[in-house]
Design a protein around this motif. Structure first.
Motif, PDB file in Angstrom:
ATOM      1  N   ASP A  88      13.332  -4.951 -15.380  1.00  0.00           N
ATOM      2  CA  ASP A  88      12.105  -4.163 -15.504  1.00  0.00           C
ATOM      3  C   ASP A  88      12.030  -3.546 -16.896  1.00  0.00           C
ATOM      4  N   GLU A  89      11.263  -4.163 -17.761  1.00  0.00           N
ATOM      5  CA  GLU A  89      11.077  -3.708 -19.144  1.00  0.00           C
ATOM      6  C   GLU A  89      12.399  -3.306 -19.791  1.00  0.00           C
ATOM      7  N   PRO A  90      13.381  -4.200 -19.836  1.00  0.00           N
ATOM      8  CA  PRO A  90      14.713  -3.794 -20.290  1.00  0.00           C
ATOM      9  C   PRO A  90      14.769  -3.469 -21.780  1.00  0.00           C
ATOM     10  N   ARG A 113       0.869  -1.183   0.000  1.00  0.00           N
ATOM     11  CA  ARG A 113       0.000   0.000   0.000  1.00  0.00           C
ATOM     12  C   ARG A 113       0.896   1.220   0.000  1.00  0.00           C
ATOM     13  N   TYR A 114       0.665   2.095  -0.954  1.00  0.00           N
ATOM     14  CA  TYR A 114       1.396   3.357  -0.945  1.00  0.00           C
ATOM     15  C   TYR A 114       0.690   4.306   0.017  1.00  0.00           C
ATOM     16  N   GLY A 115       1.221   5.484   0.180  1.00  0.00           N
ATOM     17  CA  GLY A 115       0.702   6.458   1.147  1.00  0.00           C
ATOM     18  C   GLY A 115      -0.807   6.641   1.120  1.00  0.00           C
ATOM     19  N   GLY A 151       1.285  -7.562 -17.479  1.00  0.00           N
ATOM     20  CA  GLY A 151      -0.029  -6.963 -17.243  1.00  0.00           C
ATOM     21  C   GLY A 151      -0.004  -5.540 -17.758  1.00  0.00           C
ATOM     22  N   PRO A 152      -1.177  -4.913 -17.865  1.00  0.00           N
ATOM     23  CA  PRO A 152      -1.231  -3.552 -18.397  1.00  0.00           C
ATOM     24  C   PRO A 152      -0.570  -2.541 -17.466  1.00  0.00           C
ATOM     25  N   SER A 153      -0.374  -1.346 -17.968  1.00  0.00           N
ATOM     26  CA  SER A 153       0.271  -0.287 -17.203  1.00  0.00           C
ATOM     27  C   SER A 153      -0.457  -0.058 -15.874  1.00  0.00           C
ATOM     28  N   GLY A 154       0.323   0.065 -14.804  1.00  0.00           N
ATOM     29  CA  GLY A 154      -0.252   0.364 -13.495  1.00  0.00           C
ATOM     30  C   GLY A 154      -0.732  -0.852 -12.724  1.00  0.00           C
ATOM     31  N   CYS A 155      -0.500  -2.075 -13.237  1.00  0.00           N
ATOM     32  CA  CYS A 155      -1.020  -3.270 -12.557  1.00  0.00           C
ATOM     33  C   CYS A 155      -0.142  -3.704 -11.392  1.00  0.00           C
ATOM     34  N   GLY A 156       1.025  -3.052 -11.205  1.00  0.00           N
ATOM     35  CA  GLY A 156       1.851  -3.356 -10.034  1.00  0.00           C
ATOM     36  C   GLY A 156       3.107  -4.167 -10.306  1.00  0.00           C
ATOM     37  N   LYS A 157       3.465  -4.325 -11.571  1.00  0.00           N
ATOM     38  CA  LYS A 157       4.637  -5.132 -11.927  1.00  0.00           C
ATOM     39  C   LYS A 157       5.925  -4.574 -11.330  1.00  0.00           C
ATOM     40  N   SER A 158       6.163  -3.268 -11.575  1.00  0.00           N
ATOM     41  CA  SER A 158       7.402  -2.665 -11.081  1.00  0.00           C
ATOM     42  C   SER A 158       7.425  -2.657  -9.564  1.00  0.00           C
ATOM     43  N   THR A 159       6.282  -2.384  -8.959  1.00  0.00           N
ATOM     44  CA  THR A 159       6.204  -2.363  -7.501  1.00  0.00           C
ATOM     45  C   THR A 159       6.613  -3.724  -6.936  1.00  0.00           C
ATOM     46  N   LEU A 160       6.107  -4.784  -7.545  1.00  0.00           N
ATOM     47  CA  LEU A 160       6.426  -6.141  -7.092  1.00  0.00           C
ATOM     48  C   LEU A 160       7.927  -6.409  -7.219  1.00  0.00           C
ATOM     49  N   GLY A 195      -3.035   4.557   0.552  1.00  0.00           N
ATOM     50  CA  GLY A 195      -3.764   3.361   0.962  1.00  0.00           C
ATOM     51  C   GLY A 195      -4.149   2.423  -0.171  1.00  0.00           C
ATOM     52  N   TYR A 196      -3.919   2.853  -1.398  1.00  0.00           N
ATOM     53  CA  TYR A 196      -4.293   2.022  -2.545  1.00  0.00           C
ATOM     54  C   TYR A 196      -3.372   0.801  -2.642  1.00  0.00           C
ATOM     55  N   PRO A 197      -3.970  -0.415  -2.685  1.00  0.00           N
ATOM     56  CA  PRO A 197      -3.103  -1.590  -2.766  1.00  0.00           C
ATOM     57  C   PRO A 197      -2.560  -1.795  -4.189  1.00  0.00           C
ATOM     58  N   ALA A 198      -1.351  -1.324  -4.424  1.00  0.00           N
ATOM     59  CA  ALA A 198      -0.728  -1.458  -5.746  1.00  0.00           C
ATOM     60  C   ALA A 198      -0.399  -2.911  -6.033  1.00  0.00           C
ATOM     61  N   VAL A 199      -0.108  -3.666  -4.971  1.00  0.00           N
ATOM     62  CA  VAL A 199       0.058  -5.120  -5.070  1.00  0.00           C
ATOM     63  C   VAL A 199      -0.822  -5.709  -3.981  1.00  0.00           C
TER      64      VAL A 199
HETATM   65  N1  LIG Z   1       5.593   5.944  -5.205  1.00  0.00           N
HETATM   66  C1  LIG Z   1       4.302   5.750  -5.415  1.00  0.00           C
HETATM   67  N2  LIG Z   1       3.363   6.357  -4.658  1.00  0.00           N
HETATM   68  C2  LIG Z   1       2.036   6.137  -4.841  1.00  0.00           C
HETATM   69  N3  LIG Z   1       1.538   5.311  -5.779  1.00  0.00           N
HETATM   70  C3  LIG Z   1       2.412   4.674  -6.567  1.00  0.00           C
HETATM   71  C4  LIG Z   1       3.835   4.859  -6.438  1.00  0.00           C
HETATM   72  N4  LIG Z   1       4.445   4.075  -7.362  1.00  0.00           N
HETATM   73  C5  LIG Z   1       3.461   3.464  -8.046  1.00  0.00           C
HETATM   74  N5  LIG Z   1       2.247   3.807  -7.566  1.00  0.00           N
HETATM   75  C6  LIG Z   1       0.943   3.293  -8.048  1.00  0.00           C
HETATM   76  O1  LIG Z   1       0.926   1.897  -7.877  1.00  0.00           O
HETATM   77  C7  LIG Z   1       0.323   1.236  -8.993  1.00  0.00           C
HETATM   78  C8  LIG Z   1       1.292   0.246  -9.604  1.00  0.00           C
HETATM   79  O2  LIG Z   1       2.393   0.938 -10.146  1.00  0.00           O
HETATM   80  P1  LIG Z   1       3.593   0.190 -10.868  1.00  0.00           P
HETATM   81  O3  LIG Z   1       4.625   1.181 -11.187  1.00  0.00           O
HETATM   82  O4  LIG Z   1       3.999  -0.971 -10.048  1.00  0.00           O
HETATM   83  O5  LIG Z   1       2.865  -0.329 -12.201  1.00  0.00           O
HETATM   84  P2  LIG Z   1       3.466  -1.089 -13.464  1.00  0.00           P
HETATM   85  O6  LIG Z   1       2.671  -2.334 -13.618  1.00  0.00           O
HETATM   86  O7  LIG Z   1       4.939  -1.232 -13.335  1.00  0.00           O
HETATM   87  O8  LIG Z   1       3.083  -0.098 -14.660  1.00  0.00           O
HETATM   88  P3  LIG Z   1       3.910   0.314 -15.979  1.00  0.00           P
HETATM   89  O9  LIG Z   1       3.663  -0.781 -16.977  1.00  0.00           O
HETATM   90  O10 LIG Z   1       3.247   1.579 -16.393  1.00  0.00           O
HETATM   91  O11 LIG Z   1       5.344   0.478 -15.611  1.00  0.00           O
HETATM   92  C9  LIG Z   1      -0.101   2.356  -9.941  1.00  0.00           C
HETATM   93  O12 LIG Z   1      -1.463   2.606  -9.722  1.00  0.00           O
HETATM   94  C10 LIG Z   1       0.758   3.520  -9.530  1.00  0.00           C
HETATM   95  O13 LIG Z   1       0.109   4.737  -9.785  1.00  0.00           O
END
Ligand SMILES: Nc1ncnc2c1ncn2[C@@H]1O[C@H](COP(=O)(O)OP(=O)(O)OP(=O)(O)O)[C@@H](O)[C@H]1O
Ligand SMILES: [Mg+2]
Length: 394
Positions: free
Chosen positions: A159-161, A12-14, A37-46, A16-20
């Motif tokens: 990460d998307e190299p 959860r980022y600040g 997965g599509p943009s914003g699905c949480g791949k990079s966060t994971l 509260g949204y569960p990015a993963v």
């Molecule tokens: N530092 C942050 N603070 C708050 N929210 C964040 C932060 N980093 C990412 N998010 C949110 O978390 C969710 C997942 O982001 P993430 O970067 O993991 O997606 P992604 O799957 O890698 O997307 P992309 O394909 O665009 O790189 C998104 O909704 C994003 O807006």
């Protein structure tokens, strides 16, 4: 090298949204795992949580059997390659690759041996004296990989190299990464939003949607047995046809024909329901190109082609159809989420390139109904349910 295990990982980022959101995944030692997965699905966060650049809100992360949630990135002994691979512009290729070894204060002689070995592997030997600005995009990418490999890490994280490279180079680098990973046998976690990259590189592919793991399976399993509409629509190009289907008297009424209900689905449970049928373009054919033995596995029907596209080694035909509002809305929403214009209510058929089917005239087609999936339009779930997951790559 090491296995990586994720148990109920939440981020959860600040706000509260569960990015993963509650992701559990076991990555075997030496496995090539894709996160897609599509943009914003949480791949990079994971990925950033695995490498230690991002705190884990809850759940357990282990590497090589040891819990590492609280370990500093350096102590996790992982090597990460980013999209903008950030080479040091003032350093030569040699020193760029050597950088992690210099940080670790390794003796010059060891550094030289290791850099040369990696340069040999990546075919960078004749470029070692150059600066990054004197290299092509693909060569720079290889230097970034060299810097990761030289550390002899427990695992590689990408990460998307390849996303900064043009299409041709991307194809080449994909093959190179695949070859390299097989040769080194290092556990690899690779993030991409490109389903072709996912399907060609991965031993297994984990599909994410809005932070939630949808399905983790071999590319073949994902293609042949998607657990839901999202995975069905995301994997495969051109995408799977998603057609309105009504089950009446144990048979499935499609826009073009009525076909038997697929095995593994309880006809009583489906009776009277409006569903979404999934059939891939490749499961159709010009009926004239289907032999008698194959014909029995499917159904022939007549339809009028709107447009044909002949590409030499493949040919596509497009057939528009009417779709009830409920199904149309669902498929439209999915198409928007996946950014796929091709999901309009038109049947996409992959034809034998020799087929002479003409635009604007009725023609006989055949469809392999044994390959049909049925999905619940509300939940998106495949009515055939979830099969036993693949535990190991084949
Ligand atoms: N530092 C942050 N603070 C708050 N929210 C964040 C932060 N980093 C990412 N998010 C949110 O978390 C969710 C997942 O982001 P993430 O970067 O993991 O997606 P992604 O799957 O890698 O997307 P992309 O394909 O665009 O790189 C998104 O909704 C994003 O807006
Ligand atoms: Mg990302």
């Amino acid at each position: 090298m090491a296995a990586i295990s994720l148990k109920n990982i939440v981020k959860r980022y600040g706000d509260g949204y569960p990015a993963v959101n509650d992701v559990s995944l076991d990555i075997a030692d030496g496995e090539f795992m894709i996160l897609v997965g599509p943009s914003g699905c949480g791949k990079s966060t994971l990925l950033r949580m695995i490498v230690g650049l991002e705190d884990i809100t809850s759940g357990d992360l282990s590497i090589g059997g040891r819990r590492v949630n609280e370990l500093a990135p350096r102590e996790r002994k992982l090597a990460m390659v980013f999209q903008n691979y950030a080479l040091y512009p003032h350093l030569t290729v040699y020193e760029n690759i050597a950088f992690p070894l210099r940080l670790a204060k390794q003796p010059d002689e060891t550094v030289r041996e290791k850099v040369e070995k990696v340069a040999e592997l990546l075919e960078l030997k004749e470029h070692l004296h150059r600066k990054p600005s004197q290299l092509s995009g693909g060569q720079r990418q290889r230097v970034a990989m060299g810097r990761a490999i030289v550390r002899e890490a427990e695992a590689f994280l990408f990460d998307e190299p390849l996303s900064n490279l043009d299409a041709k180079l991307r194809g080449q680098m994909r093959t190179e990464i695949s070859r390299l990973q097989r040769r080194l046998g290092t556990t690899t976690v690779y993030v991409t939003h490109d389903q072709t990259e996912a399907m060609t590189l991965g031993d297994r592919v984990a599909v994410l949607r809005k932070g939630v793991l949808q399905q983790c399976a071999t590319p073949r399993e994902l293609y042949e047995h998607p657990v839901n509409l999202f995975v069905a629509g995301f994997i495969g190009a051109p995408p799977m046809n998603l057609l309105p289907a009504t089950v009446t008297n144990g048979k499935v009424e499609l826009p073009f024909c009525t076909v038997p209900i697929p095995s593994g689905i309880d006809p009583a449970a489906a009776e009277g329901k409006l569903l979404v049928a999934g059939l891939r373009p490749g499961h159709f054919e010009d009926a004239a190109y289907v032999d008698a033995a194959k014909r029995n596995r499917g159904q022939t029907f007549e339809a009028t082609v709107d447009v044909t596209e002949w590409l030499g080694n493949e040919q596509y035909a497009y057939v528009p159809y009417e779709s009830p509002e409920e199904i149309r809305a669902q498929v439209d929403a999915l198409a928007t989420e996946l950014d796929m214009e091709a999901m309009r209510p038109q049947l996409i058929i992959s034809l034998d390139p020799a087929s002479r089917i003409k635009e604007g005239r009725p023609a006989q087609f055949w469809v392999d109904t044994s390959r049909m999936h049925l999905f619940n339009p509300q939940t998106g779930n495949n009515l055939a349910g979830q099969r036993e997951p693949d535990t190991q790559p084949a």
